[in-house]
Structures are given as C-alpha cells and as structure tokens.
Design an enzyme around this catalytic site. Structure first.
Site, PDB file in Angstrom:
ATOM      1  N   HIS A  54      -0.774  -0.559 -10.662  1.00 50.54           N
ATOM      2  CA  HIS A  54      -1.401  -1.453  -9.687  1.00 50.54           C
ATOM      3  C   HIS A  54      -1.782  -2.773 -10.361  1.00 50.54           C
ATOM      4  CE1 HIS A  54      -3.639  -1.236  -5.590  1.00 50.54           C
ATOM      5  NE2 HIS A  54      -3.264  -2.484  -5.849  1.00 50.54           N
TER       6      HIS A  54
ATOM      7  N   GLU B  25      -4.854   6.936  -7.337  1.00 50.14           N
ATOM      8  CA  GLU B  25      -4.797   6.168  -8.575  1.00 50.14           C
ATOM      9  C   GLU B  25      -6.023   6.492  -9.427  1.00 50.14           C
ATOM     10  OE1 GLU B  25      -4.319   2.029  -7.596  1.00 50.14           O
ATOM     11  OE2 GLU B  25      -2.507   2.378  -6.430  1.00 50.14           O
TER      12      GLU B  25
ATOM     13  N   ARG C  73       0.856  -1.181   0.000  1.00 49.16           N
ATOM     14  CA  ARG C  73       0.000   0.000   0.000  1.00 49.16           C
ATOM     15  C   ARG C  73       0.894   1.234   0.000  1.00 49.16           C
ATOM     16  NH1 ARG C  73      -3.199  -2.666  -1.850  1.00 49.16           N
ATOM     17  NH2 ARG C  73      -5.269  -3.277  -1.113  1.00 49.16           N
TER      18      ARG C  73
END
Length: 327
Positions: free
Chosen positions: A288, A269, A240
């Site tokens: 990601h 994001e 994270r």
C-alpha cells in the site's frame, strides 16, 4: 478561528510530520491550531473547533462539535474513514486531498506493468542468481505496451495521469467514469459510463482500477468481468481491494486468464505471511505504498493551506466531496 489537526496512523508515512503541523501555525498566526495524536484526544478537542484537518473521525464526534463547519481530509479516500452521514446532517462541508498522489501512483502503475511486460521480475531474479536467461526469454517472450489496449476503471485524477502515460507508450486507452458530461481528454481514446463496463473490458490487455471504494464498486470486478479480458491480461489495483472479487482474481491467475497482477491494496493489511498471493507467479505486490514519495506532505499541506485561505475569504474550496456519493 480554531483548527484541529488529527492525522495520526500506525504507518509513519501517513502521519503528518511535526514540522508540517508547526509550519501551519507560522503561516496562520491569527488561527489557533490544536494537535491531537489519539482519537480520544481528538474527541476532547473537537468540541470547540471550526475546522478539522484530519484523516479520520468517529461518527459520535460530530454531534459534540457545534462550531464545526469544514473538514479537510488528508487523504483522497473518505469512505469508511470519515462519518459522511453525520457530516451531511450537520451541514459540515468536506473536502479531500484528491490529486496529491495522482502522479506517483500513475508512475507506480506503469512501473508495475513494465515489470511484468518486460519480464523484469524474471531478469532481476536471474541477476541475483547470476544466471543468463536469454534463451528462456525467447521462449516466454516479453511483450510491448505499444498497440495494447488499457481500460481504466475510475477516470479521476489518478486515472487521468495513468492515461497520459499509457497513451505516451502507444496504448489504446478506454476510460470508465461516472461523469460522461465531461470533455474527453485527447490522450483517452474512448470514455464510457459504468453501465458499459463489460464492453470496456472486452479484448482488454491491461485493466487499471483507480475508482473510489464505495458500495457501488464492491466486487465490481468478478469472474464474468475477468473472463472478458484477453487471455493473459494484467490487472492493476491501486484503488481498494474490495473492488475485486479476490477469489475470482486468484482463480484467473492460476488458470492463466490473468497473466499477471500489480496489487497495492489488500482486504487485510498487512498481507498475511501465509497468503497465497506471496508465491503466485507474475504478481507484483507492494505494501500500500503506490503514493509514497518524500514530498507527499509538502503537497498535502500546501493544498490545505490554500483551502484554508479560501475558507477565510469565503471562496469555494478545492476538492469538495459529494457526501451522498462518498467521493
């Protein structure tokens, strides 16, 4: 028995395919499955279900679900996605998909580190420009993983798979984890608790972050921790973004204290087009996507099917989540 399936995201990769949801109905003809594609639909459907196979739920939904006994997360991370406090208060068991993405993420980690260590970022750019940079590479040498020191913060399913691969490259691996009572794997040279994080980072060449994102891990890695690494070390974050102080990381990249970074997670994001990380040298950015591969839903659905059979038989479920700890 009634099961709610609610796994829908703007990112297609994390939304359960129709074929996988339909296959569950075929595998369990005695179970009624209801599919929700929006949070509102899920809120209406949850009132009379026994089980949820979901990626996220709103806190208020739990109070409206008196029959709910078990929630299985389609992801590994549950903090901020599922209402842990409300589930605990209602006595609802929570399991997650821990381990499903461990191998692809571990391969991603090693691929990113190799890209920086072997200067593949430079040679690929030179290839596109049709330049022969042999001399330049003999000035800014590639370096070997063999003999280097890696510290893995979060020695769970992902961290262990990273450790296997790093050990195979001849790296000295130190793991930082919460449970020190567990046996040290043969491919990990040392295991320490979170209280000894600074010691584990001292003289480290590659630090890999694979710990869960919780209140205890927020900004776990800041300027003091980065200063303990060997100059020119590489930071890898597949956990994270909040585990790292972003400003401290960027300062270390610009000063050369960090020689590079492999980043798959970000505070916001998608990453903004004007974010300085896009143009920072020696940084490998991925959207990601470290866990992406075609077989993801085959494995995620197989885990849920196994757990559902266990639930029907009254057996212990795989991957129980500690609701107090958040993972």
């Amino acid at each position: 028995m009634k099961v709610l399936i609610f796994i829908q995201w703007p990112v297609q990769a994390w939304s359960i395919p129709d074929a996988q949801a339909d296959a569950l109905s075929v595998a369990f003809p005695e179970v009624e499955f209801v599919r929700a594609r929006t949070l509102e639909e899920a809120g209406r459907a949850i009132v009379d279900v026994d089980i949820c196979f979901a990626a996220m739920l709103a806190p208020a939904m739990i109070a409206t679900a008196p029959r709910l006994r078990w929630v299985h997360s389609s992801a590994s991370a549950v903090q901020g996605l599922l209402p842990l406090t409300e589930l605990a208060a209602a006595g609802v068991q929570l399991t997650n998909s821990r381990g499903v993405q461990a191998i692809p993420i571990a391969e991603h980690v090693m691929g990113g580190v190799l890209q920086l260590s072997r200067r593949f970022d430079r040679t690929l750019r030179a290839q596109q420009e049709q330049q022969w940079i042999q001399h330049e590479l003999s000035v800014d040498w590639p370096w070997m993983l063999h003999g280097r020191r890696m510290t893995i913060v979060g020695l769970g399913t992902i961290g262990l798979e990273v450790a296997k691969r790093a050990h195979a490259f001849g790296m000295h691996v130190t793991g930082v984890r919460r449970h020190l009572d567990r046996e040290r794997p043969p491919y990990v040279d040392a295991v320490v608790g979170a209280g000894h994080l600074d010691d584990a980072l001292t003289n480290c060449d590659v630090v890999v972050l694979s710990a869960p994102g919780t209140t205890h891990t927020t900004h776990l890695i800041g300027a003091p921790q980065l200063a303990r690494l060997n100059r020119g070390a590489v930071l890898v974050n597949v956990a994270r973004a909040g585990i790292v102080d972003g400003q401290a990381m960027q300062a270390a990249l610009h000063s050369g204290q960090l020689g590079g970074a492999v980043l798959d997670v970000f505070d916001h994001e998608p990453l903004a087009a004007d974010h300085p990380l896009w143009t920072t040298p020696n940084v490998v950015l991925t959207p990601h996507s470290a866990g992406f591969r075609a077989s993801h839903w085959d494995e995620a659905a197989a885990l849920f099917r196994d757990n559902l059979r266990r639930f029907q038989r009254g057996e212990p479920l795989h991957n129980p989540v500690d609701l107090a700890a958040g993972y």
